[in-house]
Design an enzyme around this catalytic site. Structure first.
Site, PDB file in Angstrom:
ATOM      1  N   TYR A 235       0.840  -1.212   0.000  1.00  0.00           N
ATOM      2  CA  TYR A 235       0.000   0.000   0.000  1.00  0.00           C
ATOM      3  C   TYR A 235       0.865   1.249   0.000  1.00  0.00           C
ATOM      4  CZ  TYR A 235       0.709   1.309   4.919  1.00  0.00           C
ATOM      5  OH  TYR A 235       1.257   1.730   6.104  1.00  0.00           O
ATOM      6  N   GLU A 366      -5.207   7.949 -11.905  1.00  0.00           N
ATOM      7  CA  GLU A 366      -4.193   8.280 -10.874  1.00  0.00           C
ATOM      8  C   GLU A 366      -4.778   9.167  -9.769  1.00  0.00           C
ATOM      9  OE1 GLU A 366      -0.136   8.671 -11.636  1.00  0.00           O
ATOM     10  OE2 GLU A 366      -0.190   7.469 -13.460  1.00  0.00           O
ATOM     11  N   ASN A 370     -11.476  14.767  -7.124  1.00  0.00           N
ATOM     12  CA  ASN A 370     -11.865  14.830  -5.702  1.00  0.00           C
ATOM     13  C   ASN A 370     -10.792  14.234  -4.799  1.00  0.00           C
ATOM     14  OD1 ASN A 370     -14.251  16.194  -5.902  1.00  0.00           O
ATOM     15  ND2 ASN A 370     -15.585  14.415  -5.621  1.00  0.00           N
TER      16      ASN A 370
HETATM   17  N1  CAA Z   1       1.025   9.774   0.377  1.00  0.00           N
HETATM   18  C1  CAA Z   1       1.605   8.905   1.239  1.00  0.00           C
HETATM   19  N2  CAA Z   1       0.872   8.111   2.052  1.00  0.00           N
HETATM   20  C2  CAA Z   1      -0.476   8.219   1.984  1.00  0.00           C
HETATM   21  C3  CAA Z   1      -1.131   9.113   1.113  1.00  0.00           C
HETATM   22  C4  CAA Z   1      -0.315   9.920   0.277  1.00  0.00           C
HETATM   23  N3  CAA Z   1      -0.830  10.772  -0.629  1.00  0.00           N
HETATM   24  N4  CAA Z   1      -2.471   8.978   1.258  1.00  0.00           N
HETATM   25  C5  CAA Z   1      -2.646   8.038   2.200  1.00  0.00           C
HETATM   26  N5  CAA Z   1      -1.451   7.577   2.623  1.00  0.00           N
HETATM   27  C6  CAA Z   1      -1.206   6.523   3.622  1.00  0.00           C
HETATM   28  C7  CAA Z   1      -1.570   6.971   5.032  1.00  0.00           C
HETATM   29  O1  CAA Z   1      -0.486   7.616   5.650  1.00  0.00           O
HETATM   30  C8  CAA Z   1      -1.909   5.632   5.676  1.00  0.00           C
HETATM   31  O2  CAA Z   1      -0.710   4.934   5.935  1.00  0.00           O
HETATM   32  P1  CAA Z   1      -0.207   4.567   7.424  1.00  0.00           P
HETATM   33  O3  CAA Z   1      -1.329   3.776   8.038  1.00  0.00           O
HETATM   34  O4  CAA Z   1       1.043   3.795   7.216  1.00  0.00           O
HETATM   35  O5  CAA Z   1      -0.016   5.920   8.089  1.00  0.00           O
HETATM   36  C9  CAA Z   1      -2.580   4.862   4.548  1.00  0.00           C
HETATM   37  O6  CAA Z   1      -2.083   5.439   3.340  1.00  0.00           O
HETATM   38  C10 CAA Z   1      -4.093   4.937   4.560  1.00  0.00           C
HETATM   39  O7  CAA Z   1      -4.448   6.281   4.673  1.00  0.00           O
HETATM   40  P2  CAA Z   1      -5.971   6.781   4.612  1.00  0.00           P
HETATM   41  O8  CAA Z   1      -6.811   5.940   5.539  1.00  0.00           O
HETATM   42  O9  CAA Z   1      -5.959   8.262   4.784  1.00  0.00           O
HETATM   43  O10 CAA Z   1      -6.322   6.497   3.121  1.00  0.00           O
HETATM   44  P3  CAA Z   1      -7.602   5.918   2.374  1.00  0.00           P
HETATM   45  O11 CAA Z   1      -7.678   4.444   2.507  1.00  0.00           O
HETATM   46  O12 CAA Z   1      -8.801   6.726   2.727  1.00  0.00           O
HETATM   47  O13 CAA Z   1      -7.225   6.264   0.836  1.00  0.00           O
HETATM   48  C11 CAA Z   1      -5.805   6.149  -1.072  1.00  0.00           C
HETATM   49  C12 CAA Z   1      -5.908   6.181   0.435  1.00  0.00           C
HETATM   50  C13 CAA Z   1      -6.307   4.833  -1.634  1.00  0.00           C
HETATM   51  C14 CAA Z   1      -4.315   6.257  -1.350  1.00  0.00           C
HETATM   52  C15 CAA Z   1      -6.606   7.302  -1.718  1.00  0.00           C
HETATM   53  O14 CAA Z   1      -6.302   8.525  -1.092  1.00  0.00           O
HETATM   54  C16 CAA Z   1      -6.252   7.473  -3.191  1.00  0.00           C
HETATM   55  O15 CAA Z   1      -5.254   8.093  -3.548  1.00  0.00           O
HETATM   56  N6  CAA Z   1      -7.118   6.918  -4.110  1.00  0.00           N
HETATM   57  C17 CAA Z   1      -6.870   6.990  -5.519  1.00  0.00           C
HETATM   58  C18 CAA Z   1      -6.165   5.743  -5.994  1.00  0.00           C
HETATM   59  C19 CAA Z   1      -5.388   5.981  -7.253  1.00  0.00           C
HETATM   60  O16 CAA Z   1      -4.740   7.010  -7.427  1.00  0.00           O
HETATM   61  N7  CAA Z   1      -5.399   5.029  -8.169  1.00  0.00           N
HETATM   62  C20 CAA Z   1      -4.641   5.140  -9.353  1.00  0.00           C
HETATM   63  C21 CAA Z   1      -4.474   3.812 -10.020  1.00  0.00           C
HETATM   64  S1  CAA Z   1      -3.136   3.840 -11.198  1.00  0.00           S
HETATM   65  C22 CAA Z   1      -3.660   4.698 -12.500  1.00  0.00           C
HETATM   66  O17 CAA Z   1      -4.714   5.239 -12.517  1.00  0.00           O
HETATM   67  C23 CAA Z   1      -2.657   4.754 -13.642  1.00  0.00           C
HETATM   68  C24 CAA Z   1      -3.165   5.393 -14.839  1.00  0.00           C
HETATM   69  O18 CAA Z   1      -4.321   5.507 -15.038  1.00  0.00           O
HETATM   70  C25 CAA Z   1      -2.325   5.899 -15.860  1.00  0.00           C
HETATM   71  P1  FAD Z   2     -14.873   5.822  -8.211  1.00  0.00           P
HETATM   72  O1  FAD Z   2     -13.845   5.651  -7.183  1.00  0.00           O
HETATM   73  O2  FAD Z   2     -16.097   4.994  -8.134  1.00  0.00           O
HETATM   74  O3  FAD Z   2     -15.278   7.353  -8.271  1.00  0.00           O
HETATM   75  C1  FAD Z   2     -16.452   7.826  -8.933  1.00  0.00           C
HETATM   76  C2  FAD Z   2     -16.710   9.270  -8.464  1.00  0.00           C
HETATM   77  O4  FAD Z   2     -16.849   9.294  -7.039  1.00  0.00           O
HETATM   78  C3  FAD Z   2     -15.534  10.188  -8.788  1.00  0.00           C
HETATM   79  O5  FAD Z   2     -16.005  11.438  -9.199  1.00  0.00           O
HETATM   80  C4  FAD Z   2     -14.822  10.315  -7.461  1.00  0.00           C
HETATM   81  O6  FAD Z   2     -14.102  11.524  -7.332  1.00  0.00           O
HETATM   82  C5  FAD Z   2     -15.977  10.249  -6.491  1.00  0.00           C
HETATM   83  N1  FAD Z   2     -15.513   9.813  -5.158  1.00  0.00           N
HETATM   84  C6  FAD Z   2     -15.090   8.579  -4.781  1.00  0.00           C
HETATM   85  N2  FAD Z   2     -14.691   8.587  -3.503  1.00  0.00           N
HETATM   86  C7  FAD Z   2     -14.855   9.860  -3.055  1.00  0.00           C
HETATM   87  C8  FAD Z   2     -14.608  10.515  -1.817  1.00  0.00           C
HETATM   88  N3  FAD Z   2     -14.087   9.869  -0.770  1.00  0.00           N
HETATM   89  N4  FAD Z   2     -14.913  11.836  -1.719  1.00  0.00           N
HETATM   90  C9  FAD Z   2     -15.429  12.502  -2.771  1.00  0.00           C
HETATM   91  N5  FAD Z   2     -15.666  11.948  -3.960  1.00  0.00           N
HETATM   92  C10 FAD Z   2     -15.387  10.639  -4.104  1.00  0.00           C
HETATM   93  N6  FAD Z   2      -5.839   1.881 -12.522  1.00  0.00           N
HETATM   94  C11 FAD Z   2      -4.709   1.157 -12.331  1.00  0.00           C
HETATM   95  O7  FAD Z   2      -4.495   0.569 -11.268  1.00  0.00           O
HETATM   96  N7  FAD Z   2      -3.768   1.060 -13.317  1.00  0.00           N
HETATM   97  C12 FAD Z   2      -3.930   1.686 -14.503  1.00  0.00           C
HETATM   98  O8  FAD Z   2      -3.050   1.586 -15.361  1.00  0.00           O
HETATM   99  C13 FAD Z   2      -5.104   2.447 -14.741  1.00  0.00           C
HETATM  100  N8  FAD Z   2      -5.328   3.046 -15.938  1.00  0.00           N
HETATM  101  C14 FAD Z   2      -6.544   3.616 -16.190  1.00  0.00           C
HETATM  102  C15 FAD Z   2      -6.847   4.073 -17.480  1.00  0.00           C
HETATM  103  C16 FAD Z   2      -8.109   4.555 -17.767  1.00  0.00           C
HETATM  104  C17 FAD Z   2      -8.429   5.009 -19.148  1.00  0.00           C
HETATM  105  C18 FAD Z   2      -9.088   4.635 -16.741  1.00  0.00           C
HETATM  106  C19 FAD Z   2     -10.479   5.138 -17.030  1.00  0.00           C
HETATM  107  C20 FAD Z   2      -8.773   4.242 -15.469  1.00  0.00           C
HETATM  108  C21 FAD Z   2      -7.513   3.723 -15.176  1.00  0.00           C
HETATM  109  N9  FAD Z   2      -7.208   3.227 -13.908  1.00  0.00           N
HETATM  110  C22 FAD Z   2      -6.053   2.524 -13.694  1.00  0.00           C
HETATM  111  C23 FAD Z   2      -8.202   3.297 -12.846  1.00  0.00           C
HETATM  112  C24 FAD Z   2      -8.350   4.684 -12.249  1.00  0.00           C
HETATM  113  O9  FAD Z   2      -7.268   4.964 -11.392  1.00  0.00           O
HETATM  114  C25 FAD Z   2      -9.703   4.729 -11.525  1.00  0.00           C
HETATM  115  O10 FAD Z   2     -10.691   4.756 -12.520  1.00  0.00           O
HETATM  116  C26 FAD Z   2      -9.799   5.926 -10.617  1.00  0.00           C
HETATM  117  O11 FAD Z   2      -8.928   5.813  -9.513  1.00  0.00           O
HETATM  118  C27 FAD Z   2     -11.234   6.145 -10.117  1.00  0.00           C
HETATM  119  O12 FAD Z   2     -11.805   4.959  -9.644  1.00  0.00           O
HETATM  120  P2  FAD Z   2     -13.273   4.505 -10.154  1.00  0.00           P
HETATM  121  O13 FAD Z   2     -13.255   4.533 -11.620  1.00  0.00           O
HETATM  122  O14 FAD Z   2     -13.599   3.240  -9.476  1.00  0.00           O
HETATM  123  O15 FAD Z   2     -14.237   5.655  -9.663  1.00  0.00           O
END
Ligand code: CAA
Ligand code: FAD
Length: 385
Positions: A235, A366, A370
């Site tokens: 994580y 990423e 929000n």
């Molecule tokens: N930096 C460092 N640590 C963090 C952090 C941050 N920005 N946010 C949370 N943490 C750590 C906290 O310190 C905590 O760790 P410890 O217990 O060791 O202190 C742990 O994470 C859990 O913290 P929270 O309870 O506050 O976090 P949460 O469970 O509510 O949510 C999260 C954490 C999942 C990281 C959320 O904030 C988040 O970023 N969600 C989005 C996920 C995301 O970015 N997905 C991308 C997928 S890849 C992708 O999308 C690639 C692509 O498309 C090209």
């Molecule tokens: P949800 O989490 O269901 O969110 C839906 C809406 O609810 C959003 O507007 C969000 O902001 C809102 N919401 C959710 N939680 C909260 C909150 N706590 N407070 C306020 N608003 C909230 N993932 C990977 O791991 N690897 C990849 O390579 C990758 N590539 C991607 C490429 C594409 C084209 C797409 C569409 C997605 C990709 N993702 C990848 C996944 C991407 O990171 C997720 O789609 C993204 O993190 C949002 O998750 P979700 O789609 O489940 O939306």
């Protein structure tokens, strides 16, 4: 156009890289953009070109076959590619800022020796965190790994995985001990030939040449030495790498906005209506000036976050701000660019409408907008209470 706004603190090496990526993007990528978008397919010659240009191991050491350049260099490459095609840009972005960086930061020497040369020379990588039921709530992931002798058996599925149609190396986040909550999440490296099932590509609004697939793991056997960073460390690895990765997405969105601006603005000085170039009407000129301010602000936020990260300063809040802002700017500037070009901007011919379609993803992957706001808000709360 070579617009880099008012920023001029790039090193000679970074400037040379910018020129080289620009040439590659214009000569090799640009002729294929429309076809790749319409066919929802990345041309294999573009992927090959990215490797040949040294753009798939930008920060990787020379010893491991990489270019051994700065983080800012990776950001420059992502921006330059996005000016021509945000799909090619995200392929390079995920491969470098997420996949390579995990190996460089958390891999053992043996793991780095094994995986980094392959990733720098020919094999594409994917970062597999999101699942059907866990996107923003990423740490609630349901993929599980169980120990079996000197192997781990992974079961579950991932959704939305960028590069997965073409990739051979996959970083998979799975929970090895759900009783520990997110502290059971562990990062594994697996290869396609171990038996990952890769489903059909999603059909998308934008970045259509970038593949996005669901992956299924049905008793996927992974050797124990393929854990990266230790059991239960997944994580932290995921979020710390995403903090950096978000600067990459900011750069992608910045490049996209600049690309749309560069296409539409010259047109406004050529196209005449009412006997004058449309771009010289104050109503148009002021919109263009406002877009230039938006570009400059996105650029400063993005490169400031990159430099802070490079200098070892805290950058998480700045990265979230850059990613949030650049994706808003990308939507607004590319949307305006369509209007500046009028009917022509609405057709597929100019490619301006594609930038607008591609811009929408910046607010989703990423970490949604929000999630960025939530990250920023947490810092403000800490600073002021
Ligand atoms: N930096 C460092 N640590 C963090 C952090 C941050 N920005 N946010 C949370 N943490 C750590 C906290 O310190 C905590 O760790 P410890 O217990 O060791 O202190 C742990 O994470 C859990 O913290 P929270 O309870 O506050 O976090 P949460 O469970 O509510 O949510 C999260 C954490 C999942 C990281 C959320 O904030 C988040 O970023 N969600 C989005 C996920 C995301 O970015 N997905 C991308 C997928 S890849 C992708 O999308 C690639 C692509 O498309 C090209
Ligand atoms: P949800 O989490 O269901 O969110 C839906 C809406 O609810 C959003 O507007 C969000 O902001 C809102 N919401 C959710 N939680 C909260 C909150 N706590 N407070 C306020 N608003 C909230 N993932 C990977 O791991 N690897 C990849 O390579 C990758 N590539 C991607 C490429 C594409 C084209 C797409 C569409 C997605 C990709 N993702 C990848 C996944 C991407 O990171 C997720 O789609 C993204 O993190 C949002 O998750 P979700 O789609 O489940 O939306």
């Amino acid at each position: 156009s070579g617009a880099i706004g008012s920023l001029d603190n790039f090193t000679e090496e970074e400037t040379m890289l910018r020129d080289a990526v620009r040439r590659f993007a214009v000569d090799v990528v640009a002729p294929k953009v429309r076809e790749m978008d319409e066919n929802e397919n990345m041309d294999p010659s573009v992927i090959k070109g990215l490797f040949e240009q040294g753009l798939m191991g930008i920060e990787t050491s020379a010893e491991h076959g990489g270019a051994e350049s700065s983080f800012t260099s990776a950001i420059i490459a992502i921006e330059e590619l996005a000016k021509i095609d945000p799909s090619v840009s995200v392929m390079c972005d995920v491969h470098n800022t997420l996949v390579n960086t995990i190996f460089r930061t958390y891999g053992t020497k043996e793991q780095q020796d094994k995986w980094l040369p392959q990733l720098a020379s020919s094999k594409l990588g994917s970062f597999c965190l999101s699942e059907p039921a866990s996107g923003s709530d990423a740490f609630a992931l349901q993929t599980r790994a169980k120990k079996d002798g000197d192997h781990w058996i992974i079961n579950g599925s991932k959704m939305w995985i960028t590069n997965s149609h073409e990739a051979e190396i996959f970083l998979i986040f799975a929970n090895i001990d759900p009783s520990k909550g997110y502290k059971g999440i562990t990062c594994f490296v697996a290869t396609k030939d171990m038996g990952i099932e890769i489903m059909k590509k999603e059909q998308k609004l934008g970045i259509r040449a970038s593949s996005t697939c669901t992956l299924n793991f049905d008793n996927l056997r992974v050797p124990a030495e393929n854990i990266i960073g230790g059991e239960g460390k997944g994580y932290k690895i995921a979020i710390e790498i995403l903090n950096e990765g978000r600067i990459g997405i900011a750069a992608q969105m910045l490049g996209l906005a600049q690309g749309a601006f560069d296409k539409a603005v010259p047109y406004t000085y050529q196209r005449q209506q009412f006997g004058q170039p449309i771009g010289t009407f104050q109503g148009m000129a002021f919109q263009i000036a406002q877009a230039a301010i938006e570009l400059e602000s996105a650029r400063l936020l993005t490169y400031n976050a990159a430099r802070r990260k490079e200098e070892g300063k805290p950058f998480t809040k700045e990265a979230a701000m850059a990613k949030y802002w650049a994706s808003q700017v990308a939507q607004r500037v590319s949307g305006s660019a369509i209007e500046w070009a009028g009917g022509v901007g609405f057709t597929r011919e100019t490619g301006i409408e594609k930038f607008w379609r591609d811009s929408k993803i910046g607010a989703i992957y990423e970490g949604t907008s929000n999630i960025q706001l939530q990250t920023i808000a947490k810092f403000i709360q800490k600073e002021y209470s």
